[in-house]
Write an enzyme that holds these catalytic residues in place. Structure first.
Site, PDB file in Angstrom:
ATOM      1  N   SER A 158      32.806  52.808  -3.212  1.00  0.00           N
ATOM      2  CA  SER A 158      34.055  52.114  -3.541  1.00  0.00           C
ATOM      3  C   SER A 158      34.157  50.769  -2.829  1.00  0.00           C
ATOM      4  O   SER A 158      34.804  49.845  -3.346  1.00  0.00           O
ATOM      5  CB  SER A 158      35.279  52.991  -3.270  1.00  0.00           C
ATOM      6  N   GLY A 159      33.582  50.643  -1.652  1.00  0.00           N
ATOM      7  CA  GLY A 159      33.367  49.348  -1.022  1.00  0.00           C
ATOM      8  C   GLY A 159      34.591  48.512  -0.659  1.00  0.00           C
ATOM      9  O   GLY A 159      34.447  47.312  -0.451  1.00  0.00           O
ATOM     10  N   GLY A 160      35.765  49.128  -0.612  1.00  0.00           N
ATOM     11  CA  GLY A 160      36.962  48.356  -0.282  1.00  0.00           C
ATOM     12  C   GLY A 160      37.854  48.087  -1.477  1.00  0.00           C
ATOM     13  O   GLY A 160      38.884  47.422  -1.350  1.00  0.00           O
TER      14      GLY A 160
ATOM     15  N   ARG B  25      36.345  55.500   1.276  1.00  0.00           N
ATOM     16  CA  ARG B  25      37.738  55.054   1.386  1.00  0.00           C
ATOM     17  C   ARG B  25      38.580  55.424   0.173  1.00  0.00           C
ATOM     18  O   ARG B  25      39.727  55.831   0.315  1.00  0.00           O
ATOM     19  CB  ARG B  25      37.770  53.533   1.608  1.00  0.00           C
TER      20      ARG B  25
ATOM     21  N   LYS C 229      23.004  54.777  -5.220  1.00  0.00           N
ATOM     22  CA  LYS C 229      24.416  54.527  -4.877  1.00  0.00           C
ATOM     23  C   LYS C 229      24.643  53.029  -4.885  1.00  0.00           C
ATOM     24  O   LYS C 229      24.473  52.361  -3.859  1.00  0.00           O
ATOM     25  CB  LYS C 229      24.738  55.135  -3.508  1.00  0.00           C
TER      26      LYS C 229
ATOM     27  N   GLU D 219      21.108  53.504  -1.179  1.00  0.00           N
ATOM     28  CA  GLU D 219      22.338  52.701  -1.231  1.00  0.00           C
ATOM     29  C   GLU D 219      22.098  51.268  -0.766  1.00  0.00           C
ATOM     30  O   GLU D 219      22.166  50.975   0.426  1.00  0.00           O
ATOM     31  CB  GLU D 219      23.432  53.343  -0.366  1.00  0.00           C
TER      32      GLU D 219
ATOM     33  N   ARG E 266      39.541  53.968  11.167  1.00  0.00           N
ATOM     34  CA  ARG E 266      40.428  54.608  10.179  1.00  0.00           C
ATOM     35  C   ARG E 266      41.573  55.326  10.887  1.00  0.00           C
ATOM     36  O   ARG E 266      42.720  55.259  10.463  1.00  0.00           O
ATOM     37  CB  ARG E 266      39.649  55.614   9.321  1.00  0.00           C
TER      38      ARG E 266
HETATM   39  P1  13P Z   1      33.150  53.522   0.509  1.00  0.00           P
HETATM   40  O1  13P Z   1      33.404  54.259  -0.782  1.00  0.00           O
HETATM   41  O2  13P Z   1      34.343  53.525   1.434  1.00  0.00           O
HETATM   42  O3  13P Z   1      32.515  52.195   0.299  1.00  0.00           O
HETATM   43  O4  13P Z   1      32.107  54.409   1.324  1.00  0.00           O
HETATM   44  C1  13P Z   1      31.041  54.929   0.664  1.00  0.00           C
HETATM   45  C2  13P Z   1      29.880  54.959   1.559  1.00  0.00           C
HETATM   46  O5  13P Z   1      29.325  56.010   1.817  1.00  0.00           O
HETATM   47  C3  13P Z   1      29.392  53.692   2.103  1.00  0.00           C
HETATM   48  O6  13P Z   1      28.168  53.884   2.728  1.00  0.00           O
END
Ligand code: 13P
Length: 341
Positions: free
Chosen positions: A262-264, A293, A220, A178, A33
């Protein structure tokens, strides 16, 4: 295990109007990042950046229920010597900790991974709890591709997630569970729905077998969404409808809430999707965000490593946190974005 305490913490994490800041990038990920904004990834730069987020008092007090930290950060002091954990607590948010040690190749399953970190986890949880963490996070990664995911990888990852969740609850730490189905690839939204359903059904079976108390977890999940390279991108409404359809098929109503990753997705997509799900409503769970992100891209860019930009970066973070807070109540509107700083 103190179930009342777990239930109270889990409810606070998914309180409507608030969501989780995922600031638990490993040293490797935060370097990636920082590379994009031309900042060297040193311990001090990582501290300065995270300190500016945690000192964004409007965002932290009003819109952020908890912060997921990385091992380095939970031990780090702000520039004035205050522990970063204290800054989070002073804002009324709950500190949490990433406890998995990353995804490693799974033997005999080409292209698939297993998340490591169970060995010694009980002792690490005890220490993290004494450092102020009231919840933890463990991310399993499921990739969609030709012939994958395999049942082997899904089952192995679900089992490990459930073992982690049980250890957390034993230590009075709320587990964020998650199981992330990645949006990399060219698959369409229906393939994501099929895989997500398989993954979630397997995860909840394993949670049951490991005696995890569902009232004391936060899920999550990924949203059900087309792969990034798919020529057929789904509409906001379709993502919201299919995500809720799959979750309804798989998740018992005893679970207090979901904090989506959010995953991208772009910042605004992640907000719009969460908002659309809350507008549909009619589900037994709270639906909020646990974005990395989608909360941090804007403040990182605004900051770019320059002390003079701290106020701009805090404004950018506060704006995104507020937009997602509104989305967690189904009250976001796209025209509010145009008034952004
Ligand atoms: P993102 O929202 O960037 O996907 O990150 C969340 C997260 O904690 C992934 O493990």
């Amino acid at each position: 295990m103190n179930l009342d305490q777990l239930v109270t913490t889990a409810a606070a994490m998914v309180k409507p109007g608030k969501g989780i800041l995922a600031a638990d990038e490993s040293s490797g990920t935060i370097k990636k990042r920082f590379d994009t904004i031309g900042v060297e990834s040193t311990p001090d730069n990582r501290r300065d950046y995270r300190e500016l987020l945690f000192r964004s008092s409007e965002a932290m007090k009003n819109y952020i229920s908890g912060v997921i930290l990385y091992d380095e950060t939970i031990r780090q002091l702000a520039a004035d010597g205050t522990p970063l954990v204290k800054l989070i607590e002073q804002a009324g948010a709950i500190p949490g900790i990433k406890v998995d040690l990353g995804a490693k190749p799974l033997p005999f399953c080409p292209g698939e991974t297993i998340t490591e970190g169970l060995d010694g986890l009980r002792e690490r949880l005890t220490e993290y709890h004494s450092l102020g963490a009231h919840f933890a996070k463990w991310r399993s990664v499921i990739d969609i591709g030709d012939g994958i995911p395999s049942g082997t990888a899904v089952k192995a990852n679900a089992h490990v997630l459930a073992r982690y969740a049980a250890l957390c609850q034993e230590q009075n730490v709320v587990p964020i569970v998650e199981p992330e189905v990645l949006m990399d690839g060219a698959h369409d939204i229906d393939r994501c729905a099929t895989v997500t359903e398989f993954v979630l059904k397997t995860v909840f079976q394993e949670l049951y077998e490991q005696r995890v108390v569902l009232e004391g977890i936060v899920l999550k999940p990924n949203m059900v969404i087309a792969g990034k390279m798919s020529p057929q991108q789904a509409s906001v409404d379709e993502v919201a409808e299919k995500t809720l359809m799959v979750l309804k098929r798989c998740v018992p109503s005893a679970v207090p809430g979901f904090a989506f990753l959010s995953g991208g997705q772009s910042d605004q997509e992640a907000t719009a999707h969460l908002d659309a799900m809350n507008r549909i409503g009619g589900v037994p769970w709270k639906l909020t965000f646990s974005y990395g992100r989608a909360l941090q891209a804007a403040p990182q860019k605004a900051w770019s490593g320059k002390p003079d930009n701290v106020a701009d970066a805090q404004r950018a973070f506060t704006h995104r946190a507020r937009m997602n807070s509104l989305a967690s109540k189904g009250e976001w509107r796209s025209d509010l974005e145009e008034r952004a700083t």
